[in-house]
Design a protein around this motif. Structure first.
Motif, PDB file in Angstrom:
ATOM      1  N   TYR A  95      31.847  39.414  50.895  1.00 11.74           N
ATOM      2  CA  TYR A  95      33.087  38.870  49.979  1.00 11.74           C
ATOM      3  C   TYR A  95      32.317  37.511  49.777  1.00 11.74           C
ATOM      4  CZ  TYR A  95      36.589  42.546  51.907  1.00 11.74           C
ATOM      5  OH  TYR A  95      37.124  43.196  52.075  1.00 11.74           O
ATOM      6  N   ASP A  96      31.338  37.413  50.409  1.00 11.28           N
ATOM      7  CA  ASP A  96      30.371  35.863  50.849  1.00 11.28           C
ATOM      8  C   ASP A  96      30.166  34.885  49.315  1.00 11.28           C
ATOM      9  OD1 ASP A  96      29.925  32.823  51.080  1.00 11.28           O
ATOM     10  OD2 ASP A  96      28.060  33.380  51.413  1.00 11.28           O
ATOM     11  N   LEU A 139      36.368  38.603  42.832  1.00  8.71           N
ATOM     12  CA  LEU A 139      37.399  39.575  43.978  1.00  8.71           C
ATOM     13  C   LEU A 139      38.224  40.585  42.251  1.00  8.71           C
ATOM     14  CD1 LEU A 139      39.069  39.454  47.300  1.00  8.71           C
ATOM     15  CD2 LEU A 139      37.036  40.057  46.496  1.00  8.71           C
ATOM     16  N   LEU A 140      38.016  42.127  42.403  1.00  7.28           N
ATOM     17  CA  LEU A 140      38.940  42.568  41.074  1.00  7.28           C
ATOM     18  C   LEU A 140      39.700  43.260  42.123  1.00  7.28           C
ATOM     19  CD1 LEU A 140      39.207  44.584  38.714  1.00  7.28           C
ATOM     20  CD2 LEU A 140      37.744  45.555  38.657  1.00  7.28           C
ATOM     21  N   ILE A 141      41.233  43.044  41.614  1.00  5.86           N
ATOM     22  CA  ILE A 141      42.507  43.886  42.815  1.00  5.86           C
ATOM     23  C   ILE A 141      42.385  45.237  41.851  1.00  5.86           C
ATOM     24  CG2 ILE A 141      44.117  43.964  44.216  1.00  5.86           C
ATOM     25  CD1 ILE A 141      43.347  41.202  44.875  1.00  5.86           C
ATOM     26  N   ALA A 142      42.306  46.512  41.792  1.00  7.95           N
ATOM     27  CA  ALA A 142      42.769  46.827  40.785  1.00  7.95           C
ATOM     28  C   ALA A 142      43.481  48.605  41.259  1.00  7.95           C
ATOM     29  CB  ALA A 142      41.562  48.126  40.250  1.00  7.95           C
ATOM     30  N   GLY A 190      29.867  42.059  38.374  1.00  5.85           N
ATOM     31  CA  GLY A 190      29.879  41.250  38.563  1.00  5.85           C
ATOM     32  C   GLY A 190      30.883  40.780  39.538  1.00  5.85           C
ATOM     33  N   ARG A 191      31.290  41.281  40.393  1.00  5.36           N
ATOM     34  CA  ARG A 191      33.096  41.469  41.011  1.00  5.36           C
ATOM     35  C   ARG A 191      32.800  42.476  42.037  1.00  5.36           C
ATOM     36  NH1 ARG A 191      35.888  40.410  35.833  1.00  5.36           N
ATOM     37  NH2 ARG A 191      36.170  38.847  35.682  1.00  5.36           N
ATOM     38  N   ILE A 192      33.756  41.681  43.276  1.00  6.17           N
ATOM     39  CA  ILE A 192      33.585  42.756  44.605  1.00  6.17           C
ATOM     40  C   ILE A 192      35.143  44.063  44.116  1.00  6.17           C
ATOM     41  CG2 ILE A 192      34.426  43.019  47.129  1.00  6.17           C
ATOM     42  CD1 ILE A 192      30.719  43.019  46.126  1.00  6.17           C
ATOM     43  N   THR A 193      35.210  45.688  43.518  1.00  8.67           N
ATOM     44  CA  THR A 193      36.585  46.394  43.533  1.00  8.67           C
ATOM     45  C   THR A 193      36.928  46.188  44.603  1.00  8.67           C
ATOM     46  OG1 THR A 193      35.200  46.611  41.797  1.00  8.67           O
ATOM     47  CG2 THR A 193      36.992  48.199  42.178  1.00  8.67           C
ATOM     48  N   THR A 239      40.708  38.915  39.713  1.00  2.95           N
ATOM     49  CA  THR A 239      41.490  39.360  38.494  1.00  2.95           C
ATOM     50  C   THR A 239      42.164  40.872  39.190  1.00  2.95           C
ATOM     51  OG1 THR A 239      39.431  38.364  37.319  1.00  2.95           O
ATOM     52  CG2 THR A 239      40.574  40.736  36.737  1.00  2.95           C
ATOM     53  N   ILE A 240      43.938  40.853  38.731  1.00  2.00           N
ATOM     54  CA  ILE A 240      44.464  41.843  38.878  1.00  2.00           C
ATOM     55  C   ILE A 240      44.552  42.617  37.552  1.00  2.00           C
ATOM     56  CG2 ILE A 240      46.381  42.150  40.042  1.00  2.00           C
ATOM     57  CD1 ILE A 240      46.715  39.952  40.819  1.00  2.00           C
ATOM     58  N   VAL A 241      44.092  44.154  37.884  1.00  2.00           N
ATOM     59  CA  VAL A 241      44.153  44.953  36.851  1.00  2.00           C
ATOM     60  C   VAL A 241      45.326  45.862  36.866  1.00  2.00           C
ATOM     61  CG1 VAL A 241      43.335  46.445  35.338  1.00  2.00           C
ATOM     62  CG2 VAL A 241      41.750  44.775  36.168  1.00  2.00           C
ATOM     63  N   ARG A 242      46.248  46.206  36.707  1.00  2.00           N
ATOM     64  CA  ARG A 242      47.667  46.534  36.183  1.00  2.00           C
ATOM     65  C   ARG A 242      47.494  47.750  35.900  1.00  2.00           C
ATOM     66  NH1 ARG A 242      53.262  44.898  36.401  1.00  2.00           N
ATOM     67  NH2 ARG A 242      53.366  46.739  36.251  1.00  2.00           N
ATOM     68  N   MET A 243      47.984  48.916  35.538  1.00  2.00           N
ATOM     69  CA  MET A 243      48.918  49.643  34.961  1.00  2.00           C
ATOM     70  C   MET A 243      49.828  48.946  34.126  1.00  2.00           C
ATOM     71  SD  MET A 243      46.692  51.816  33.977  1.00  2.00           S
ATOM     72  CE  MET A 243      47.641  53.378  33.016  1.00  2.00           C
TER      73      MET A 243
END
Length: 253
Positions: A152-153, A157-160, A178-181, A210-214
């Motif tokens: 996390y350091d 973040l990718l919140i999907a 390049g992100r932590i998923t 970054t938030i990726v949603r349907m």
């Protein structure tokens, strides 16, 4: 070439390993209870190992031996440092697992950071026909992830939502790279992710979210949880929401 190099008398060696520890170049190994000069090209002939030998088993000699390879020594030292760092990361992750997943004995929930080969990634684009994974840590399910971990350091973040990776064909290249998923589905998990996401964002050095949603309504729960976590963290962090259509198109960014 004829040069000065160490000689180990195996009759005198008691296998204590002090010489191997003293050899910064990594030329000596303990094999079958005896010290052995296993990499002659790593031995610089200076004899840092000599004063550490309690039995006097190590002496100098001049003989035909490969030249000292400083580049190979440095590469080996770098490899050991990386292995040591990886070991420390795994220890930290195991501690986190014990703290946050007490009673959960599933091997699949063991945390680890995945070290991607940048050269391989750059030379293996999707257009070549060979897909490259961009997942940078394990696990990736929100409910299994620790709230604190080395990966996390300084992370983006990718919140999907779970379904996004199936609907959007280029998920790895466009969003995961390049992100932590962190993935989840509030409808299937039937939980509110707000508290855990707040702990992750507030307790770590997060650079962006970054938030990726349907486009479906149930994904609103994931978006709300992420937005509330950002607010509750008390931090000002750049963030964006991307919506994917059911036929795999980006609707908005």
């Amino acid at each position: 070439m004829i040069r000065q190099i160490i000689h180990i008398d195996e009759e005198k060696c008691n296998g204590c390993g002090l010489c191997a520890e003293a050899c910064h170049e990594g030329a000596i190994d303990i094999i079958d209870g005896k010290a052995k000069l296993t990499r002659e090209n790593f031995c610089d002939g200076f004899g840092d190992c000599l004063p550490n030998c309690p039995t006097g088993a190590i002496t100098f000699e001049k003989r035909d031996a490969p030249a000292y390879d400083e580049a190979a020594v440095k590469a080996n030292q770098q490899k050991k440092e990386e292995e040591k760092a990886m070991t420390e990361n795994e220890k930290n992750m195991m501690k986190e697992m014990a703290h946050h997943a007490a009673g959960q004995g599933c091997p699949g929930s063991r945390f680890m950071q995945l070290h991607r080969d940048d050269v391989q990634e750059e030379t293996s684009p999707v257009s070549s026909g060979r897909a490259v994974s961009r997942l940078n840590q394990w696990p990736c399910q929100i409910k299994l992830l620790p709230t604190n971990a080395p990966f996390y350091d300084g992370a983006k973040l990718l919140i999907a939502a779970d379904c996004t990776a199936y609907a959007y064909a280029n998920m790895h290249e466009d969003f995961m790279k390049g992100r932590i998923t962190l993935i989840g589905c509030p409808k299937l998990d039937d939980i509110d992710y707000t508290e855990k996401l707040t702990e992750i964002i507030a307790g770590n050095n997060i650079r962006s979210v970054t938030i990726v949603r349907m486009e479906v309504p149930c994904c609103g729960g994931l978006q709300r949880a992420a937005e509330n976590a950002l607010k509750n963290s008390g931090k000002f962090i750049p963030w964006q929401v991307v919506t994917i259509s059911r036929d795999g198109r980006v609707l908005e960014e």
